[in-house]
Design an enzyme around this catalytic site. Sequence first.
Site, PDB file in Angstrom:
ATOM      1  N   HIS A  38     -11.092  -6.622   8.974  1.00 23.07           N
ATOM      2  CA  HIS A  38     -11.813  -6.457   7.705  1.00 23.07           C
ATOM      3  C   HIS A  38     -13.120  -5.698   7.913  1.00 23.07           C
ATOM      4  O   HIS A  38     -13.979  -5.730   7.049  1.00 23.07           O
ATOM      5  CB  HIS A  38     -12.145  -7.823   7.067  1.00 23.07           C
ATOM      6  CG  HIS A  38     -10.972  -8.498   6.450  1.00 23.07           C
ATOM      7  ND1 HIS A  38     -10.025  -9.171   7.177  1.00 23.07           N
ATOM      8  CD2 HIS A  38     -10.583  -8.601   5.152  1.00 23.07           C
ATOM      9  CE1 HIS A  38      -9.119  -9.677   6.362  1.00 23.07           C
ATOM     10  NE2 HIS A  38      -9.426  -9.338   5.131  1.00 23.07           N
ATOM     11  N   GLU A  60       0.810  -1.217   0.000  1.00 19.89           N
ATOM     12  CA  GLU A  60       0.000   0.000   0.000  1.00 19.89           C
ATOM     13  C   GLU A  60       0.844   1.270   0.000  1.00 19.89           C
ATOM     14  O   GLU A  60       0.482   2.275  -0.612  1.00 19.89           O
ATOM     15  CB  GLU A  60      -0.955   0.000   1.201  1.00 19.89           C
ATOM     16  CG  GLU A  60      -2.137  -0.957   1.086  1.00 19.89           C
ATOM     17  CD  GLU A  60      -1.788  -2.432   1.296  1.00 19.89           C
ATOM     18  OE1 GLU A  60      -0.628  -2.728   1.633  1.00 19.89           O
ATOM     19  OE2 GLU A  60      -2.669  -3.287   1.112  1.00 19.89           O
TER      20      GLU A  60
END
Length: 658
Positions: free
Chosen positions: A465, A398
């Site tokens: 998540h 990322e």
Amino acid sequence: MKFDRKKLTNQQLLSFYKNLLLPRLIEEKMLILLRQGKISKWFSGMGQEAISVGSALAMDKDEYILPMHRNLGIFTTREIPLHRLFAQFQGKASGFTQGRDRSFHFGSKEHHLVGMISHLGPQLGIADGIALAHKLRKNKKSTLVFSGDGGASEGDFHEALNVASVWQLPVIFVVENNCWGLSTPSNQQFNFDSFTQKGPGYGIKTKQVDGNNLLEVYHAISEASKSMKKKNEPILIECMTFRMRGHEEASGTKYYPKGLQDEWSKKDPVDNFERYLIDEKILDKKTQEDLVVSIKASIEEGLKLANEEGLIEVSTDKEVSDLFSPFDQKSIAPKSDKKSDKRFIDAISDGLRQSMEKYPEMVLMGQDIGKYGGVFKITEGFVDQFGEERVRNTPLCESAIVGSALGLSIQGIKSMVEMQFADFVTCGFNQIINNLAKIHWRWGQNADVVVRMPTGAGVAAGPFHSQSNEAWFFHTPGLKIVYPSNPYDAKGLLNAAIEDPNPYLFFEHKALYRAISEEIPEDYYTIEVGKAKLVKEGSNLSVITYGMGVHWAKDIVSELGIEADILDLRTLLPWDKDAVAKTVKKTNKVIVLHEDCLTGGIGAELAAWISEHHFQDLDAPVMREASLDTPIPFAPHLEQNFLPKERFKTKIKALLEY
Ligand SMILES: Cc1ncc(C[n+]2csc(CCOP(=O)(O)OP(=O)(O)O)c2C)c(N)n1
């Protein structure tokens, strides 16, 4: 030290010498000023000048260089006017950061330089993005980025090299290996002999040069840059050198073993090159002395100008308005009345696709977003329409990808980065918080990047998540945050975020993706950023919320039969103070609801603001309901307990009865 001039003319060699001498003489002056307390801090590059100067001489002037804290020679060789350089060091207006950042922490579009942030490694990913733009545009240009040997221990180094190799980007990674990172010697920093051993692991060619030999550095970089004009591929060049002075002047050099500095002083890059030119009769003593006198005079002149310049006049308005690249949004209406039923997910996909059509250079980056279409299938079919160059599957990194997005922006290309799940933004956090958010304010470079954040709970996916993490960014000046709750807003706000040349976080609740749908315009349109929407009207109290909260509020207000205003913020940064004030004045009772945890959440800011500015309008304390102050659990019944919906029912009744 042996010098190989190859085809360089005497004139070129003399000009190289001038370039080499300038940073050395500036440094000597800076050390005097430091002792006199006239500058605050100095990171010395003494002994390492050949790397900066050789690199800058070898690169075309319009090729980007991303220097670090010991690369004064990059700035001088790129001919930054000395008075501006000194004004920058002094925090004056004719510097490059308007007194907002120090020393070499600046860039200059005009000089094709991107200055570092203190965190070192993030520079490397930005270089990938700049190089990606060159590759996409078939420009035949390379980009050069520096890292110290210490900074190369950061994950960013690994990520950027890996991306550059996988994408075959024309980046020259230069590791300035001075064998120390502050007081830490190489053997406590890494367990290999040379950075040339690292390249093969990444599929990258490497080369080691004597970093104190100006011509060796120059030839190595020239060769790399020339070969990139034929073929896009990265290279890692290790320049062996030594830092003659302390990390910064105050920290000293006591940790250096005795004799080490003496040993390296024999390899001094300036003295050795000077001796070579004299031996070869390219330079004579008199010319050398005259040169020193004239460079010293230009340094004094630059300093005089910088010293004469007054302090920056403080303007709070300017400090705040410079956070963003100026952009006067005019919302765009759809061209026709054509509408179709779209789920939340389709609306996002539709907006993204139409923005890709509108901006032919725009690039999408994310894990599995290519042929696979992304884990939520937002980009399904995009590769067929736009090609793999613009819809880029990324390695799992990322930080380098957000950095690359910034690099694209430096080249004037818009991009969208999809976080596979909003939770994973932690791995790109530094780039967002410290680069995207601050770069315009620091030196006027915009960050035209939208980071899409599939967020939220309700899918029993546990602590990594399902998080809500908008508050992390809400606290960071320089970012814009949108968080739509329905398909119409999602498409219009995503298009608006992409249109704006500033950095956005676009939160999309994944439990809404396939759960809601509505008729929305088929054409491209945008919605004004920073405007809340009253989604239900009532006079008893106000619920201020966003995202999933809007749906909970609607359910519960109707279940309990309460007459309430429900205000959907839609944009969290900047949030709509007028709309909040209006509803507070109307109902005099307010509760803020959000899915994010309570402490330090958006609700805390709203409650504080309402209490401070609308105390007289309130008939009850401003209330908040939010998720528990714990991580989010996985088991569905625990998750339900974590989320605020049930507690909100009790709270809203309490507010009504207050
Ligand atoms: C993320 C981060 N951690 C720590 C520091 C503090 N720091 C600044 S420079 C430096 C040493 C860097 O060594 P190296 O990359 O080899 O460059 P050099 O200073 O030797 O040129 C350290 C530890 C920092 N700036 N950023």
